[in-house]
Enzyme design. Sequence first.
Site, mmCIF file in Angstrom:
data_model
loop_
_atom_site.group_PDB
_atom_site.id
_atom_site.type_symbol
_atom_site.label_atom_id
_atom_site.label_comp_id
_atom_site.label_asym_id
_atom_site.label_seq_id
_atom_site.Cartn_x
_atom_site.Cartn_y
_atom_site.Cartn_z
ATOM 1 N N TYR A 1 0.754 -0.858 -0.239
ATOM 2 C CA TYR A 1 -0.291 0.502 -0.056
ATOM 3 C C TYR A 1 0.637 0.869 -0.218
ATOM 4 O O TYR A 1 0.815 2.078 -1.160
ATOM 5 C CB TYR A 1 -0.896 0.074 1.554
ATOM 6 C CG TYR A 1 -1.269 1.879 1.747
ATOM 7 C CD1 TYR A 1 -2.828 1.165 0.540
ATOM 8 C CD2 TYR A 1 -1.036 2.578 2.084
ATOM 9 C CE1 TYR A 1 -3.512 3.008 0.943
ATOM 10 C CE2 TYR A 1 -2.220 3.282 2.646
ATOM 11 C CZ TYR A 1 -2.678 3.898 1.469
ATOM 12 O OH TYR A 1 -3.332 5.429 2.017
HETATM 13 O O1 LIG Z 1 -2.051 6.747 7.668
HETATM 14 C C1 LIG Z 1 -2.406 6.690 6.869
HETATM 15 O O2 LIG Z 1 -1.661 6.085 5.928
HETATM 16 C C2 LIG Z 1 -2.701 4.784 6.865
HETATM 17 O O3 LIG Z 1 -3.591 5.066 7.741
HETATM 18 C C3 LIG Z 1 -4.345 3.499 8.267
HETATM 19 O O4 LIG Z 1 -3.504 2.227 8.147
HETATM 20 P P1 LIG Z 1 -3.834 2.038 9.672
HETATM 21 O O5 LIG Z 1 -2.843 3.429 10.540
HETATM 22 O O6 LIG Z 1 -2.181 1.611 9.708
HETATM 23 O O7 LIG Z 1 -4.665 2.453 10.576
HETATM 24 P P2 LIG Z 1 -5.552 1.470 11.433
HETATM 25 O O8 LIG Z 1 -6.051 0.329 10.341
HETATM 26 O O9 LIG Z 1 -7.140 1.308 11.790
HETATM 27 O O10 LIG Z 1 -4.814 0.715 12.293
HETATM 28 C C4 LIG Z 1 -4.563 1.792 13.464
HETATM 29 C C5 LIG Z 1 -3.721 0.936 14.204
HETATM 30 O O11 LIG Z 1 -4.330 -0.306 15.545
HETATM 31 C C6 LIG Z 1 -3.457 -1.294 14.993
HETATM 32 N N1 LIG Z 1 -4.587 -2.279 14.964
HETATM 33 C C7 LIG Z 1 -4.829 -2.087 13.771
HETATM 34 C C8 LIG Z 1 -6.151 -3.206 13.651
HETATM 35 C C9 LIG Z 1 -6.172 -4.346 14.828
HETATM 36 O O12 LIG Z 1 -6.806 -5.635 14.723
HETATM 37 N N2 LIG Z 1 -5.350 -4.706 15.861
HETATM 38 C C10 LIG Z 1 -4.726 -3.259 15.822
HETATM 39 O O13 LIG Z 1 -3.583 -3.487 16.944
HETATM 40 C C11 LIG Z 1 -2.414 -0.830 13.809
HETATM 41 O O14 LIG Z 1 -1.687 -2.245 13.951
HETATM 42 C C12 LIG Z 1 -2.316 0.319 13.770
HETATM 43 O O15 LIG Z 1 -1.328 0.399 14.726
HETATM 44 C C13 LIG Z 1 -5.495 3.171 7.172
HETATM 45 O O16 LIG Z 1 -5.579 2.573 7.515
HETATM 46 C C14 LIG Z 1 -4.781 3.412 5.478
HETATM 47 O O17 LIG Z 1 -5.649 3.446 4.698
HETATM 48 C C15 LIG Z 1 -4.098 4.235 5.610
HETATM 49 O O18 LIG Z 1 -4.756 5.490 4.988
#
Ligand SMILES: O=C(O)[C@H]1O[C@H](OP(=O)(O)OP(=O)(O)OC[C@H]2O[C@@H](n3ccc(=O)[nH]c3=O)[C@H](O)[C@@H]2O)[C@H](O)[C@@H](O)[C@H]1O
Length: 444
Positions: A243
Site C-alpha cells: 500500500y
Molecule cells: O495513515 C495512513 O496512511 C493509513 O492510515 C490507516 O492505516 P493504519 O494507521 O494502519 O490504521 P488502522 O488500520 O486503523 O490501524 C491503527 C492501529 O491499530 C492497530 N491495529 C489494527 C487492527 C487491529 O486489529 N489491531 C490493531 O492493533 C494497527 O497496528 C495500527 O497501529 C489507513 O487504514 C490506511 O488506509 C492509511 O490511510
Amino acid sequence: MMRLMEAELFPSTPGKVKIERAHTINRQFHRCFASTSTMFLWALFLIALTASYLSFQSFVDTSSRYFNASWGGMHWEKQIRASATVRRPGGMSVLVTGAAGFVGTHVSLALRKRGDGVVGLDNFNSYYDPSLKKAREALLESHGVFVVEGDIDDARLLAKLFDVVPFTHVMHLAAQAGVRYAIENPASYVHSNIAGLVTLLEACKSADPQPAVVWASSSSVYGLNEKVPFSEADRTDRPASLYAATKKAGEEITHTYNHIYGLSITGLRFFTVYGPWGRPDMAYFSFTRNILQGKPITVYRGKNRVDLARDFTFIDDIVKGCVASLDTAEKSTGSGGRKGGPAQYRIYNLGNTSPVTVPALVGILERHLKVKAKKNVVEMPGNGDVPFTHANISLARAELGYKPTTNLETGLKKFVRWYLSYYGYSPRSGGSAAEATTGSAKSL
Ligand SMILES: O=C(O)[C@H]1O[C@H](OP(=O)(O)OP(=O)(O)OC[C@H]2O[C@@H](n3ccc(=O)[nH]c3=O)[C@H](O)[C@@H]2O)[C@H](O)[C@@H](O)[C@H]1O
C-alpha cells in the site's frame, strides 16, 4: 500413398488385368478424393461457423456493455451538468473521485455547501460493505451531489466526463486503502493506486482546460523512517507495505505528469483519518463494532512490548486541509496534452501532531461506549504495519493555514455518536451504548 497409386494406375506393362485393376483404383481414388474434398468443405464450414459465432458473441458483449453501462445518455449528462454547476462567485467545479468513500463524502459535502460544483465518481467496490457507500451516496444526493458509478481506470468514462464538464479541479481520493489487506489482494492496489491513477492523469493532461489535481497520498510513505516527527523532507524510500509503495509510486507518477504536461499537483499525506461515516476496516471502527457485540479485539504490540501509536487525525481537520489545498492550487499550465510552462508541485503532511497509543484509543472507546473491551494483545505480525506515525505539519500550517483542532477524545465521541445512530441505537430508549447491539437497523 500417392506414389503407390501412380504405380498402380500407370503400370510399366499395360494388360487387361491391369486395366481392370486400374479402373478399380481409379474409382477408389475418386472416392477418396471426393471424401477428402468433402472433409475439407466440412472443415471450412465449421471454421466459418465458429468465426461467425465468435464475432456474434463479441457483438453481443460489446452491445450489452454499451446498453447496460451505468453511465451515458442525455439524462445522465444533465445530472452531471446540474451537479457541476457553481453557485458562488469565483467557485470551482470539482471532480471528486472516491466520492462515496469516507474522505470523499466529507470533502464533497463541504465543497457543495459553500457553493462549488461537485461531481462524484466511485466504483462502489466491495472492499468493505457497499451499503455504507450507498448510504453516503444518498447523503450526497440529498445535497445535490451526483455520483457517477464507474472506475477511475475507465479512460472512456473519464474522457466523457471532461467532455461534459470543464472541471477546474480534480480531488482524487479513490484508492485501494488499507495497509494489511495488501498481503491478501496485491493486484487491487496496482489496479487502483497505479493503473487507475495513470488513467486519471492521462485524462487530466488531455483535458482543455487542464484541471489542478489534489490527491491523497499517505503517512505510510514514511515507512521505516525513525526521525520524528515526520517531515515532508524525510526519507520515503523504505515503504513497509505494498500500500505504502503504491502511494509513494503515486507521488513519483504525479511528479512526471507535472514535469511533462504542466499539471498542477498537490499530494496530501493523510495520517490515520477517523470519524463519522468512517471506514469499517480501520481499527477504531472494527474495535467499536466488536466491543458492542461483546467480541474480543486484537491489539497489536510492537517489539519489546512497546505499544503501537498513530497520529490519529479527525475527518473535519482533514477536510479543511483538502479544501485549503484546492483553494491555494495554482492553475495547470498546459492544455490538450501540451505543457505551457512549469507548474506547481506540492506535498503536505495532514496529521494531528499528537500520536496516541492503540491501548489508549481502546480506553477512550470503552469510556464512550460504556463497555469494557475483551482484549487479545498479540505481537504485531509482519504484514506491513509500522510502529508509530507522527506528523510535522509546519509546511501545511504555513502554506495552507492548516490547523487541526480536534483531539482523539472529542473526535471519537463524535464517531461513537454517529455509529450508534447509524446502526440503530435509539437515544430515547435511555439505554447504554451496549443496547445498540440489540436494536440494530443495519448490519455491518
Ligand atoms: O495513515 C495512513 O496512511 C493509513 O492510515 C490507516 O492505516 P493504519 O494507521 O494502519 O490504521 P488502522 O488500520 O486503523 O490501524 C491503527 C492501529 O491499530 C492497530 N491495529 C489494527 C487492527 C487491529 O486489529 N489491531 C490493531 O492493533 C494497527 O497496528 C495500527 O497501529 C489507513 O487504514 C490506511 O488506509 C492509511 O490511510
